[in-house]
Design an enzyme around this catalytic site. Structure first.
Site, PDB file in Angstrom:
ATOM      1  N   GLU A 179       0.838  -1.205   0.000  1.00 39.53           N
ATOM      2  CA  GLU A 179       0.000   0.000   0.000  1.00 39.53           C
ATOM      3  C   GLU A 179       0.870   1.250   0.000  1.00 39.53           C
ATOM      4  O   GLU A 179       1.964   1.261   0.561  1.00 39.53           O
ATOM      5  CB  GLU A 179      -0.981  -0.005   1.190  1.00 39.53           C
ATOM      6  CG  GLU A 179      -0.364  -0.304   2.536  1.00 39.53           C
ATOM      7  CD  GLU A 179      -0.051   0.932   3.346  1.00 39.53           C
ATOM      8  OE1 GLU A 179      -0.012   2.034   2.759  1.00 39.53           O
ATOM      9  OE2 GLU A 179       0.171   0.793   4.572  1.00 39.53           O
ATOM     10  N   ARG A 215       0.774  -2.547  12.325  1.00 41.42           N
ATOM     11  CA  ARG A 215       0.035  -3.457  11.443  1.00 41.42           C
ATOM     12  C   ARG A 215      -0.390  -2.750  10.159  1.00 41.42           C
ATOM     13  O   ARG A 215      -1.498  -2.928   9.662  1.00 41.42           O
ATOM     14  CB  ARG A 215      -1.173  -4.073  12.174  1.00 41.42           C
ATOM     15  CG  ARG A 215      -0.797  -4.772  13.468  1.00 41.42           C
ATOM     16  CD  ARG A 215      -1.969  -5.423  14.148  1.00 41.42           C
ATOM     17  NE  ARG A 215      -2.304  -6.699  13.523  1.00 41.42           N
ATOM     18  CZ  ARG A 215      -1.728  -7.860  13.825  1.00 41.42           C
ATOM     19  NH1 ARG A 215      -0.775  -7.900  14.746  1.00 41.42           N
ATOM     20  NH2 ARG A 215      -2.090  -8.970  13.226  1.00 41.42           N
ATOM     21  N   CYS A 261       7.408  -1.620  -1.779  1.00 40.51           N
ATOM     22  CA  CYS A 261       8.295  -2.764  -1.964  1.00 40.51           C
ATOM     23  C   CYS A 261       9.520  -2.704  -1.060  1.00 40.51           C
ATOM     24  O   CYS A 261       9.945  -3.716  -0.508  1.00 40.51           O
ATOM     25  CB  CYS A 261       8.702  -2.878  -3.420  1.00 40.51           C
ATOM     26  SG  CYS A 261       9.660  -1.455  -4.032  1.00 40.51           S
ATOM     27  N   HIS A 308      12.513  -0.415  -7.158  1.00 42.99           N
ATOM     28  CA  HIS A 308      11.999  -1.703  -6.700  1.00 42.99           C
ATOM     29  C   HIS A 308      13.109  -2.444  -5.978  1.00 42.99           C
ATOM     30  O   HIS A 308      14.296  -2.281  -6.281  1.00 42.99           O
ATOM     31  CB  HIS A 308      11.474  -2.546  -7.862  1.00 42.99           C
ATOM     32  CG  HIS A 308      10.705  -3.749  -7.416  1.00 42.99           C
ATOM     33  ND1 HIS A 308       9.682  -3.683  -6.504  1.00 42.99           N
ATOM     34  CD2 HIS A 308      10.830  -5.071  -7.726  1.00 42.99           C
ATOM     35  CE1 HIS A 308       9.186  -4.884  -6.292  1.00 42.99           C
ATOM     36  NE2 HIS A 308       9.872  -5.751  -7.016  1.00 42.99           N
ATOM     37  N   ASP A 310      10.027 -12.000  -3.498  1.00 44.60           N
ATOM     38  CA  ASP A 310       9.494 -10.642  -3.618  1.00 44.60           C
ATOM     39  C   ASP A 310       8.112 -10.613  -2.974  1.00 44.60           C
ATOM     40  O   ASP A 310       7.158 -11.177  -3.516  1.00 44.60           O
ATOM     41  CB  ASP A 310       9.404 -10.246  -5.092  1.00 44.60           C
ATOM     42  CG  ASP A 310       8.997  -8.794  -5.307  1.00 44.60           C
ATOM     43  OD1 ASP A 310       8.701  -8.107  -4.314  1.00 44.60           O
ATOM     44  OD2 ASP A 310       8.976  -8.358  -6.474  1.00 44.60           O
TER      45      ASP A 310
END
Length: 264
Positions: free
Chosen positions: A40, A65, A70, A110, A124
Protein backbone atom coordinates in the site's frame (compact mmCIF):
# COMPACT_ATOMS: atom_id res chain seq x y z
CA UNK A 1 21.90 -7.88 11.63
CA UNK A 2 19.09 -6.05 13.41
CA UNK A 3 17.57 -7.77 16.44
CA UNK A 4 13.79 -8.02 16.15
CA UNK A 5 10.92 -9.65 18.02
CA UNK A 6 10.59 -12.73 15.82
CA UNK A 7 7.53 -14.06 17.63
CA UNK A 8 5.72 -10.75 17.13
CA UNK A 9 6.56 -10.77 13.42
CA UNK A 10 5.41 -14.38 13.02
CA UNK A 11 2.16 -13.53 14.81
CA UNK A 12 1.67 -10.55 12.50
CA UNK A 13 1.77 -12.77 9.42
CA UNK A 14 0.11 -15.81 10.99
CA UNK A 15 3.13 -18.03 10.35
CA UNK A 16 4.68 -20.97 12.18
CA UNK A 17 8.38 -20.73 13.05
CA UNK A 18 10.31 -23.08 10.74
CA UNK A 19 12.37 -25.76 12.46
CA UNK A 20 15.28 -24.86 10.19
CA UNK A 21 16.01 -22.31 7.44
CA UNK A 22 14.98 -24.50 4.50
CA UNK A 23 12.96 -24.20 1.30
CA UNK A 24 9.67 -25.39 2.81
CA UNK A 25 9.96 -22.80 5.55
CA UNK A 26 10.76 -20.08 3.03
CA UNK A 27 7.68 -20.95 0.98
CA UNK A 28 5.48 -20.89 4.07
CA UNK A 29 6.81 -17.56 5.30
CA UNK A 30 6.61 -15.95 1.85
CA UNK A 31 3.00 -16.96 1.32
CA UNK A 32 1.92 -15.90 4.81
CA UNK A 33 3.62 -12.51 4.46
CA UNK A 34 1.88 -11.82 1.14
CA UNK A 35 -1.51 -12.82 2.55
CA UNK A 36 -1.19 -10.77 5.75
CA UNK A 37 0.79 -7.61 5.01
CA UNK A 38 -0.58 -5.51 2.13
CA UNK A 39 1.28 -3.55 -0.46
CA UNK A 40 0.00 0.00 0.00
CA UNK A 41 1.11 3.54 -0.84
CA UNK A 42 -0.81 5.56 1.73
CA UNK A 43 2.32 7.47 2.71
CA UNK A 44 2.93 8.58 -0.86
CA UNK A 45 -0.73 9.60 -1.15
CA UNK A 46 -0.33 11.79 1.92
CA UNK A 47 3.07 13.09 0.71
CA UNK A 48 4.79 11.51 3.69
CA UNK A 49 8.29 10.06 3.26
CA UNK A 50 8.48 6.47 4.53
CA UNK A 51 11.51 5.54 6.59
CA UNK A 52 13.37 2.41 5.56
CA UNK A 53 15.39 2.14 8.76
CA UNK A 54 15.02 -1.33 10.24
CA UNK A 55 13.41 -0.20 13.48
CA UNK A 56 10.93 2.06 11.67
CA UNK A 57 9.96 -0.64 9.18
CA UNK A 58 9.36 -3.14 11.99
CA UNK A 59 7.28 -0.62 13.93
CA UNK A 60 5.16 0.17 10.88
CA UNK A 61 4.60 -3.38 9.61
CA UNK A 62 4.39 -5.28 12.89
CA UNK A 63 3.52 -2.88 15.71
CA UNK A 64 1.13 -0.62 13.76
CA UNK A 65 0.03 -3.46 11.44
CA UNK A 66 0.34 -1.34 8.33
CA UNK A 67 1.56 -2.34 4.92
CA UNK A 68 4.03 -0.49 2.75
CA UNK A 69 5.85 -0.25 -0.55
CA UNK A 70 8.29 -2.76 -1.96
CA UNK A 71 11.28 -1.37 -0.07
CA UNK A 72 9.53 -1.59 3.28
CA UNK A 73 7.89 -4.99 2.72
CA UNK A 74 10.98 -6.71 1.40
CA UNK A 75 13.20 -5.02 3.97
CA UNK A 76 10.94 -6.18 6.79
CA UNK A 77 10.84 -9.70 5.37
CA UNK A 78 14.64 -9.63 5.09
CA UNK A 79 14.90 -8.91 8.83
CA UNK A 80 12.61 -11.82 9.63
CA UNK A 81 14.44 -14.26 7.37
CA UNK A 82 17.85 -13.28 8.71
CA UNK A 83 16.63 -13.67 12.29
CA UNK A 84 15.50 -17.19 11.38
CA UNK A 85 18.90 -18.11 9.96
CA UNK A 86 18.41 -17.54 6.22
CA UNK A 87 21.18 -16.01 4.11
CA UNK A 88 19.63 -12.99 2.40
CA UNK A 89 20.88 -10.29 0.03
CA UNK A 90 18.93 -7.13 -0.83
CA UNK A 91 18.83 -6.33 -4.56
CA UNK A 92 17.53 -3.27 -6.40
CA UNK A 93 16.13 -2.53 -9.82
CA UNK A 94 13.26 -0.91 -11.66
CA UNK A 95 9.65 -1.71 -12.49
CA UNK A 96 8.92 -2.14 -16.22
CA UNK A 97 5.12 -2.51 -16.28
CA UNK A 98 2.39 -0.71 -14.34
CA UNK A 99 -0.41 -3.20 -14.92
CA UNK A 100 -1.61 -1.46 -18.05
CA UNK A 101 1.46 -0.72 -20.16
CA UNK A 102 5.23 -0.96 -20.27
CA UNK A 103 7.30 1.93 -18.93
CA UNK A 104 10.74 2.61 -17.48
CA UNK A 105 10.43 2.96 -13.74
CA UNK A 106 12.92 4.63 -11.42
CA UNK A 107 16.29 3.02 -10.76
CA UNK A 108 16.16 1.52 -7.26
CA UNK A 109 12.43 1.97 -7.52
CA UNK A 110 12.00 -1.70 -6.70
CA UNK A 111 13.66 -4.04 -4.21
CA UNK A 112 13.71 -7.84 -4.03
CA UNK A 113 15.55 -10.47 -1.99
CA UNK A 114 18.03 -13.14 -3.01
CA UNK A 115 17.98 -16.11 -0.64
CA UNK A 116 20.69 -18.78 -0.66
CA UNK A 117 19.67 -22.39 0.03
CA UNK A 118 20.49 -25.44 -2.06
CA UNK A 119 19.85 -23.08 -4.96
CA UNK A 120 19.66 -19.30 -5.19
CA UNK A 121 16.10 -17.96 -5.06
CA UNK A 122 14.45 -14.63 -5.75
CA UNK A 123 11.77 -13.67 -3.22
CA UNK A 124 9.49 -10.64 -3.62
CA UNK A 125 6.70 -9.86 -1.15
CA UNK A 126 6.37 -6.23 -2.24
CA UNK A 127 4.91 -6.29 -5.74
CA UNK A 128 1.35 -6.71 -6.94
CA UNK A 129 2.28 -9.34 -9.52
CA UNK A 130 4.90 -11.25 -7.57
CA UNK A 131 4.87 -15.06 -7.39
CA UNK A 132 3.63 -16.80 -4.29
CA UNK A 133 6.63 -19.13 -4.31
CA UNK A 134 10.36 -18.25 -4.48
CA UNK A 135 11.79 -18.31 -8.02
CA UNK A 136 14.91 -20.33 -8.71
CA UNK A 137 17.62 -18.21 -10.29
CA UNK A 138 19.23 -21.11 -12.15
CA UNK A 139 15.99 -22.47 -13.63
CA UNK A 140 15.39 -21.97 -17.34
CA UNK A 141 11.93 -21.69 -18.81
CA UNK A 142 8.62 -20.98 -17.13
CA UNK A 143 8.23 -21.75 -13.42
CA UNK A 144 4.65 -22.62 -12.50
CA UNK A 145 3.11 -20.73 -9.60
CA UNK A 146 -0.41 -20.23 -8.21
CA UNK A 147 -0.20 -16.68 -9.59
CA UNK A 148 0.71 -17.74 -13.12
CA UNK A 149 3.79 -18.62 -15.11
CA UNK A 150 7.07 -16.89 -14.23
CA UNK A 151 10.40 -16.87 -16.01
CA UNK A 152 13.74 -15.40 -14.94
CA UNK A 153 15.53 -14.02 -17.99
CA UNK A 154 19.18 -12.92 -17.89
CA UNK A 155 19.97 -9.76 -19.85
CA UNK A 156 23.22 -9.30 -21.83
CA UNK A 157 24.59 -6.94 -19.15
CA UNK A 158 24.03 -9.41 -16.30
CA UNK A 159 20.74 -8.14 -14.89
CA UNK A 160 17.66 -10.33 -14.57
CA UNK A 161 14.11 -9.67 -15.71
CA UNK A 162 10.96 -11.31 -14.40
CA UNK A 163 8.44 -12.28 -17.07
CA UNK A 164 4.97 -13.03 -15.71
CA UNK A 165 2.43 -14.58 -18.07
CA UNK A 166 4.31 -13.08 -21.00
CA UNK A 167 4.67 -9.59 -19.46
CA UNK A 168 8.08 -8.29 -18.37
CA UNK A 169 7.36 -6.87 -14.92
CA UNK A 170 10.74 -5.75 -13.52
CA UNK A 171 14.51 -5.72 -14.06
CA UNK A 172 16.88 -6.30 -11.14
CA UNK A 173 20.63 -5.69 -10.86
CA UNK A 174 22.47 -8.61 -9.31
CA UNK A 175 24.96 -6.78 -7.06
CA UNK A 176 23.98 -6.27 -3.40
CA UNK A 177 22.32 -3.05 -2.29
CA UNK A 178 22.26 -1.30 1.08
CA UNK A 179 19.08 0.18 2.54
CA UNK A 180 20.49 3.68 2.12
CA UNK A 181 20.53 3.15 -1.64
CA UNK A 182 16.73 3.37 -1.64
CA UNK A 183 16.36 6.48 0.56
CA UNK A 184 16.56 9.02 -2.27
CA UNK A 185 13.98 7.08 -4.28
CA UNK A 186 11.55 7.07 -1.35
CA UNK A 187 11.95 10.83 -0.96
CA UNK A 188 11.48 11.39 -4.69
CA UNK A 189 8.35 9.23 -4.92
CA UNK A 190 6.78 10.97 -1.94
CA UNK A 191 7.50 14.54 -2.95
CA UNK A 192 7.89 14.90 -6.71
CA UNK A 193 4.57 15.44 -8.54
CA UNK A 194 5.86 14.11 -11.85
CA UNK A 195 6.42 10.57 -10.61
CA UNK A 196 4.00 8.06 -12.23
CA UNK A 197 1.33 7.35 -9.66
CA UNK A 198 2.24 10.32 -7.44
CA UNK A 199 -0.64 11.18 -5.12
CA UNK A 200 -2.51 8.01 -6.10
CA UNK A 201 -3.45 5.13 -3.84
CA UNK A 202 -2.31 1.63 -4.72
CA UNK A 203 -3.08 -1.29 -2.43
CA UNK A 204 -3.04 -5.03 -2.94
CA UNK A 205 -3.22 -8.17 -0.85
CA UNK A 206 -2.98 -11.82 -1.83
CA UNK A 207 -5.98 -14.07 -1.25
CA UNK A 208 -6.32 -17.84 -1.37
CA UNK A 209 -7.14 -17.77 -5.08
CA UNK A 210 -5.84 -14.41 -6.29
CA UNK A 211 -5.61 -10.86 -4.99
CA UNK A 212 -7.73 -7.81 -4.15
CA UNK A 213 -6.40 -4.52 -5.47
CA UNK A 214 -7.31 -0.90 -4.88
CA UNK A 215 -6.41 1.89 -7.29
CA UNK A 216 -7.65 5.16 -5.84
CA UNK A 217 -11.35 4.36 -5.29
CA UNK A 218 -11.52 1.40 -7.69
CA UNK A 219 -11.68 -2.01 -5.98
CA UNK A 220 -10.82 -4.98 -8.19
CA UNK A 221 -10.79 -8.66 -7.29
CA UNK A 222 -8.90 -11.37 -9.14
CA UNK A 223 -9.27 -15.14 -8.81
CA UNK A 224 -7.47 -17.89 -10.70
CA UNK A 225 -5.81 -15.35 -12.97
CA UNK A 226 -9.07 -13.68 -14.02
CA UNK A 227 -10.70 -10.41 -13.04
CA UNK A 228 -13.94 -11.33 -11.30
CA UNK A 229 -15.22 -7.93 -10.17
CA UNK A 230 -14.40 -4.23 -10.27
CA UNK A 231 -16.32 -1.28 -8.88
CA UNK A 232 -15.81 2.32 -7.83
CA UNK A 233 -16.35 3.03 -4.13
CA UNK A 234 -17.96 6.46 -4.34
CA UNK A 235 -19.36 6.51 -0.79
CA UNK A 236 -16.77 7.52 1.83
CA UNK A 237 -18.22 5.33 4.58
CA UNK A 238 -18.17 2.28 2.31
CA UNK A 239 -14.61 3.05 1.20
CA UNK A 240 -13.36 3.24 4.79
CA UNK A 241 -15.09 -0.01 5.77
CA UNK A 242 -13.92 -1.92 2.71
CA UNK A 243 -10.35 -0.66 3.12
CA UNK A 244 -10.24 -1.75 6.76
CA UNK A 245 -11.91 -5.11 6.10
CA UNK A 246 -9.64 -5.87 3.12
CA UNK A 247 -6.26 -4.50 4.21
CA UNK A 248 -6.64 -4.32 7.99
CA UNK A 249 -5.92 -0.58 8.05
CA UNK A 250 -8.32 1.83 9.75
CA UNK A 251 -8.45 5.31 8.20
CA UNK A 252 -10.03 8.34 9.81
CA UNK A 253 -10.99 9.78 6.45
CA UNK A 254 -10.62 9.04 2.76
CA UNK A 255 -7.46 10.62 1.27
CA UNK A 256 -7.87 13.20 -1.49
CA UNK A 257 -7.61 10.86 -4.47
CA UNK A 258 -7.71 11.44 -8.23
CA UNK A 259 -10.79 10.25 -10.07
CA UNK A 260 -10.29 6.79 -11.57
CA UNK A 261 -12.74 4.43 -13.19
CA UNK A 262 -10.49 1.48 -14.03
CA UNK A 263 -8.54 -0.66 -11.61
CA UNK A 264 -5.36 -2.68 -11.99
Amino acid sequence: MTTIDVDAYLERIGATRPERPDYAGLCHLTERHMMAVPFETLDFTLREIPSIKDEDVFEKLVTRRRGGGCGELNSGFRMLLEALGYRVTLLGGRVLHNGKESFNGLYNGHAVLRVELDHSYIVDVGFRWCPRKPLRLDARGVQADPHGGYEIVYTPDGDIEMVHDGVTRWRIEMHPRALDDFAATMWFCATFPGVPGAGQLWASIVTEHGRISMFNRVLTEYANGERVSSRVLTDDAEFLKVFEDTYGIKLEKVPDLPVSTEGV
